[in-house]
Design a protein around this motif. Structure first.
Motif, PDB file in Angstrom:
ATOM      1  N   MET A   1      23.479  28.911  43.468  1.00 44.43           N
ATOM      2  CA  MET A   1      23.999  30.109  42.504  1.00 44.43           C
ATOM      3  C   MET A   1      25.010  31.324  42.520  1.00 44.43           C
ATOM      4  SD  MET A   1      20.616  30.685  44.560  1.00 44.43           S
ATOM      5  CE  MET A   1      19.966  32.757  44.155  1.00 44.43           C
ATOM      6  N   GLN A   2      26.092  30.676  43.100  1.00 38.87           N
ATOM      7  CA  GLN A   2      27.224  31.449  43.694  1.00 38.87           C
ATOM      8  C   GLN A   2      27.775  31.193  42.609  1.00 38.87           C
ATOM      9  OE1 GLN A   2      28.171  33.023  46.233  1.00 38.87           O
ATOM     10  NE2 GLN A   2      30.418  33.447  45.127  1.00 38.87           N
ATOM     11  N   ALA A   3      27.447  29.568  41.613  1.00 36.74           N
ATOM     12  CA  ALA A   3      28.501  29.286  40.091  1.00 36.74           C
ATOM     13  C   ALA A   3      27.664  31.240  39.298  1.00 36.74           C
ATOM     14  CB  ALA A   3      27.911  28.751  39.351  1.00 36.74           C
ATOM     15  N   ASP A   4      27.077  31.192  39.333  1.00 39.74           N
ATOM     16  CA  ASP A   4      26.020  32.420  38.624  1.00 39.74           C
ATOM     17  C   ASP A   4      26.242  33.621  38.504  1.00 39.74           C
ATOM     18  OD1 ASP A   4      24.424  30.161  36.727  1.00 39.74           O
ATOM     19  OD2 ASP A   4      23.160  31.051  38.042  1.00 39.74           O
ATOM     20  N   LEU A   5      26.661  33.569  40.061  1.00 36.27           N
ATOM     21  CA  LEU A   5      27.521  34.743  40.563  1.00 36.27           C
ATOM     22  C   LEU A   5      28.854  35.073  39.992  1.00 36.27           C
ATOM     23  CD1 LEU A   5      25.973  35.576  44.001  1.00 36.27           C
ATOM     24  CD2 LEU A   5      25.327  36.785  42.131  1.00 36.27           C
ATOM     25  N   ASP A   6      29.973  33.830  40.480  1.00 31.38           N
ATOM     26  CA  ASP A   6      31.178  34.501  40.027  1.00 31.38           C
ATOM     27  C   ASP A   6      30.994  34.518  38.993  1.00 31.38           C
ATOM     28  OD1 ASP A   6      31.629  33.181  42.650  1.00 31.38           O
ATOM     29  OD2 ASP A   6      32.098  31.224  42.272  1.00 31.38           O
ATOM     30  N   ALA A   7      30.143  33.776  37.690  1.00 29.53           N
ATOM     31  CA  ALA A   7      30.671  34.044  36.085  1.00 29.53           C
ATOM     32  C   ALA A   7      30.525  35.031  35.957  1.00 29.53           C
ATOM     33  CB  ALA A   7      29.389  33.261  35.389  1.00 29.53           C
ATOM     34  N   TYR A   8      29.011  35.991  36.757  1.00 26.12           N
ATOM     35  CA  TYR A   8      28.839  36.959  36.320  1.00 26.12           C
ATOM     36  C   TYR A   8      29.798  38.306  36.910  1.00 26.12           C
ATOM     37  CZ  TYR A   8      25.907  41.828  36.729  1.00 26.12           C
ATOM     38  OH  TYR A   8      25.375  42.507  36.779  1.00 26.12           O
ATOM     39  N   PHE A   9      30.769  38.215  37.895  1.00 29.15           N
ATOM     40  CA  PHE A   9      30.966  38.868  38.321  1.00 29.15           C
ATOM     41  C   PHE A   9      32.992  38.941  37.624  1.00 29.15           C
ATOM     42  CE2 PHE A   9      30.000  37.615  42.848  1.00 29.15           C
ATOM     43  CZ  PHE A   9      28.760  39.212  42.655  1.00 29.15           C
ATOM     44  N   GLU A  10      32.518  37.765  36.998  1.00 25.58           N
ATOM     45  CA  GLU A  10      33.891  37.336  36.354  1.00 25.58           C
ATOM     46  C   GLU A  10      33.899  38.457  34.592  1.00 25.58           C
ATOM     47  OE1 GLU A  10      37.595  36.937  34.634  1.00 25.58           O
ATOM     48  OE2 GLU A  10      36.588  36.716  36.231  1.00 25.58           O
ATOM     49  N   HIS A  11      32.450  38.101  34.150  1.00 25.83           N
ATOM     50  CA  HIS A  11      32.349  38.994  33.083  1.00 25.83           C
ATOM     51  C   HIS A  11      32.307  40.377  33.649  1.00 25.83           C
ATOM     52  CE1 HIS A  11      29.297  40.366  30.374  1.00 25.83           C
ATOM     53  NE2 HIS A  11      28.223  41.262  31.081  1.00 25.83           N
ATOM     54  N   LEU A  12      32.071  41.301  34.181  1.00 31.36           N
ATOM     55  CA  LEU A  12      31.590  42.261  34.709  1.00 31.36           C
ATOM     56  C   LEU A  12      33.283  43.227  34.973  1.00 31.36           C
ATOM     57  CD1 LEU A  12      29.512  42.446  37.636  1.00 31.36           C
ATOM     58  CD2 LEU A  12      29.409  43.760  35.417  1.00 31.36           C
ATOM     59  N   ARG A  13      34.028  42.387  35.681  1.00 32.49           N
ATOM     60  CA  ARG A  13      35.904  42.016  35.549  1.00 32.49           C
ATOM     61  C   ARG A  13      36.234  42.335  34.391  1.00 32.49           C
ATOM     62  NH1 ARG A  13      36.588  39.669  39.618  1.00 32.49           N
ATOM     63  NH2 ARG A  13      36.836  37.806  39.428  1.00 32.49           N
ATOM     64  N   SER A  14      35.982  41.095  33.601  1.00 29.65           N
ATOM     65  CA  SER A  14      37.021  41.021  32.123  1.00 29.65           C
ATOM     66  C   SER A  14      36.432  41.353  30.708  1.00 29.65           C
ATOM     67  CB  SER A  14      37.213  39.237  31.596  1.00 29.65           C
ATOM     68  OG  SER A  14      35.786  38.942  31.911  1.00 29.65           O
ATOM     69  N   GLU A  15      34.800  41.165  30.382  1.00 29.09           N
ATOM     70  CA  GLU A  15      34.313  41.688  29.207  1.00 29.09           C
ATOM     71  C   GLU A  15      33.393  43.760  29.843  1.00 29.09           C
ATOM     72  OE1 GLU A  15      31.359  39.398  27.253  1.00 29.09           O
ATOM     73  OE2 GLU A  15      32.018  37.813  28.489  1.00 29.09           O
ATOM     74  N   ARG A  16      33.159  43.585  30.443  1.00 28.84           N
ATOM     75  CA  ARG A  16      32.329  45.086  30.971  1.00 28.84           C
ATOM     76  C   ARG A  16      33.236  45.999  32.033  1.00 28.84           C
ATOM     77  NH1 ARG A  16      26.736  44.845  33.175  1.00 28.84           N
ATOM     78  NH2 ARG A  16      27.760  47.510  32.783  1.00 28.84           N
ATOM     79  N   GLN A  17      34.575  45.687  32.219  1.00 27.72           N
ATOM     80  CA  GLN A  17      35.959  46.189  33.054  1.00 27.72           C
ATOM     81  C   GLN A  17      35.351  47.067  34.177  1.00 27.72           C
ATOM     82  OE1 GLN A  17      37.819  47.505  29.405  1.00 27.72           O
ATOM     83  NE2 GLN A  17      39.315  45.574  29.249  1.00 27.72           N
ATOM     84  N   THR A  22      33.107  48.900  42.140  1.00 28.43           N
ATOM     85  CA  THR A  22      32.101  49.288  41.723  1.00 28.43           C
ATOM     86  C   THR A  22      31.797  47.893  41.632  1.00 28.43           C
ATOM     87  OG1 THR A  22      32.026  50.778  39.483  1.00 28.43           O
ATOM     88  CG2 THR A  22      30.475  48.955  39.783  1.00 28.43           C
ATOM     89  N   LEU A  23      32.816  46.531  41.367  1.00 30.48           N
ATOM     90  CA  LEU A  23      32.157  45.385  42.136  1.00 30.48           C
ATOM     91  C   LEU A  23      32.254  44.710  42.905  1.00 30.48           C
ATOM     92  CD1 LEU A  23      32.614  42.646  39.950  1.00 30.48           C
ATOM     93  CD2 LEU A  23      35.113  42.496  40.223  1.00 30.48           C
ATOM     94  N   ASP A  24      33.451  45.796  44.041  1.00 35.45           N
ATOM     95  CA  ASP A  24      32.469  45.261  45.117  1.00 35.45           C
ATOM     96  C   ASP A  24      31.542  45.986  45.758  1.00 35.45           C
ATOM     97  OD1 ASP A  24      35.465  44.323  45.827  1.00 35.45           O
ATOM     98  OD2 ASP A  24      35.978  45.921  46.325  1.00 35.45           O
ATOM     99  N   GLY A  25      31.262  46.868  44.980  1.00 33.86           N
ATOM    100  CA  GLY A  25      29.539  47.483  45.740  1.00 33.86           C
ATOM    101  C   GLY A  25      28.163  46.188  44.722  1.00 33.86           C
ATOM    102  N   TYR A  26      28.681  45.259  43.646  1.00 31.23           N
ATOM    103  CA  TYR A  26      28.056  44.791  43.091  1.00 31.23           C
ATOM    104  C   TYR A  26      27.498  43.559  44.174  1.00 31.23           C
ATOM    105  CZ  TYR A  26      26.833  46.888  38.429  1.00 31.23           C
ATOM    106  OH  TYR A  26      26.387  47.825  37.618  1.00 31.23           O
ATOM    107  N   ARG A  27      28.935  42.973  44.492  1.00 26.34           N
ATOM    108  CA  ARG A  27      29.116  41.781  44.966  1.00 26.34           C
ATOM    109  C   ARG A  27      28.724  41.837  46.569  1.00 26.34           C
ATOM    110  NH1 ARG A  27      34.295  41.460  44.952  1.00 26.34           N
ATOM    111  NH2 ARG A  27      34.260  39.810  43.303  1.00 26.34           N
ATOM    112  N   ARG A  28      28.437  43.220  47.129  1.00 21.88           N
ATOM    113  CA  ARG A  28      28.231  43.742  48.721  1.00 21.88           C
ATOM    114  C   ARG A  28      26.385  43.212  48.456  1.00 21.88           C
ATOM    115  NH1 ARG A  28      32.081  46.982  49.352  1.00 21.88           N
ATOM    116  NH2 ARG A  28      30.246  48.734  48.599  1.00 21.88           N
ATOM    117  N   ASP A  29      26.083  43.954  47.729  1.00 21.77           N
ATOM    118  CA  ASP A  29      24.495  43.545  46.818  1.00 21.77           C
ATOM    119  C   ASP A  29      24.139  42.029  47.008  1.00 21.77           C
ATOM    120  OD1 ASP A  29      24.375  46.373  47.980  1.00 21.77           O
ATOM    121  OD2 ASP A  29      24.258  47.005  45.469  1.00 21.77           O
TER     122      ASP A  29
END
Length: 299
Positions: A1-17, A22-29
């Motif tokens: 599950m953590q691997a999926d989260l890490d990939a998602y956060f990287e997607h948000l950071r690099s592709e969604r920018q 906002t990223l911290d909010g997603y991470r806390r949730d």
């Protein structure tokens, strides 16, 4: 599950920018969701079902989480599952159709008419910053702009001869708003001073160096005006709330206030109906305390 989260956060950071905030909010949730899954011995995101999500929301609600926080948690989960579905990691969204418990609607903080007049009729320093700040305050209260709308305002959006401002609101939807007489006078005083700063772009409100004022700078100037003139905390949205409430008190026309504020749903506007209505007015000049035209005898 953590691997999926890490990939998602990287997607948000690099592709969604998305922004770091906002990223911290997603991470806390999503950390909360991960902890819940571990408690339930779920091996992966594909095992999280709607019943689990409802239980998670109920638990968070019992722990005192606000309706807004729970809505954001659900939004974070939906964003994660959109990504997982696109990547072929899941084929469902367990948060779909689930709403956060409704919280108590807090009435907006606002100024009464006398306090608004006290703020706007205070002494204006006869300089660049003084006249700029007065124009900002007057336009907020005259036309009910959001902070982002005022900060993004360009010269070609002003039609001073017609006393109108064209605003690009949420979703880039445009609405046309009247400019009250006092706001018009403040803008007419401010704009020649603005030109002296050799502005870098077409922004209506600029610094002395000619750069567009940012949101934080405008918030600071409004807060300082509140302390100076009223001895209280003041923020731009309080002026927007005051604008809406004072128009509604006078006109009793909720639909028109909805249009002026740019609310997509009239339910959002109905928060102002707690007011005691006092007078009926049919047009903006009659309804708005700062927009009334001078009497013929004064002209």
């Amino acid at each position: 599950m953590q691997a999926d989260l890490d990939a998602y956060f990287e997607h948000l950071r690099s592709e969604r920018q998305v922004s770091p905030h906002t990223l911290d909010g997603y991470r806390r949730d999503l950390i909360k969701a991960t902890a819940y899954c571990q408690e339930q011995h779920l091996a992966g995101w594909a095992e999280l079902k709607s019943t689990h999500v409802r239980q998670l929301i109920a638990e968070q609600h019992r722990q005192g989480q606000s309706s807004r926080s729970l809505a954001r948690l659900l939004s974070s989960l939906r964003g994660l599952y959109r990504y997982l579905n696109q990547e072929g990691r899941c084929a469902h969204d367990p948060a779909v159709g689930i709403s956060a418990p409704k919280g108590e609607k807090r009435l907006p903080r606002l100024l009464d008419t006398d306090r608004a007049m006290q703020l706007l009729d205070g002494g204006v320093e006869d300089d660049f910053i003084g006249h700029r700040d007065q124009a900002i305050l007057e336009l907020f209260y005259s036309s009910g702009l959001r902070l982002a709308e005022l900060v993004g305002l360009n010269l070609d959006q002003l039609d001073l001869s017609a006393r109108l401002v064209h605003v690009h609101g949420k979703g880039n939807k445009e609405r046309v708003l009247p400019i009250g007489r006092k706001a018009l006078e403040a803008l007419q005083t401010w704009l020649p001073l603005r030109a002296l700063s050799n502005p870098a772009d077409r922004a209506v409100f600029v610094s002395q160096q000619g750069r567009r004022l940012g949101a934080r700078a405008v918030q600071l100037r409004v807060r300082q005006a509140g302390v100076r003139e009223l001895g209280q905390h003041l923020h731009p949205h309080m002026l927007r709330h005051s604008f809406a409430s004072h128009i509604l008190e006078s006109s009793q026309d909720l639909r028109s206030v909805q249009e002026l504020l740019g609310h997509a749903d009239i339910g959002t506007t109905q928060i102002y109906t707690h007011l005691d209505f006092q007078h009926l007015a049919k047009v903006y000049d009659q309804a708005h305390p700062r927009a009334r035209r001078k009497q013929d005898s004064e002209q």
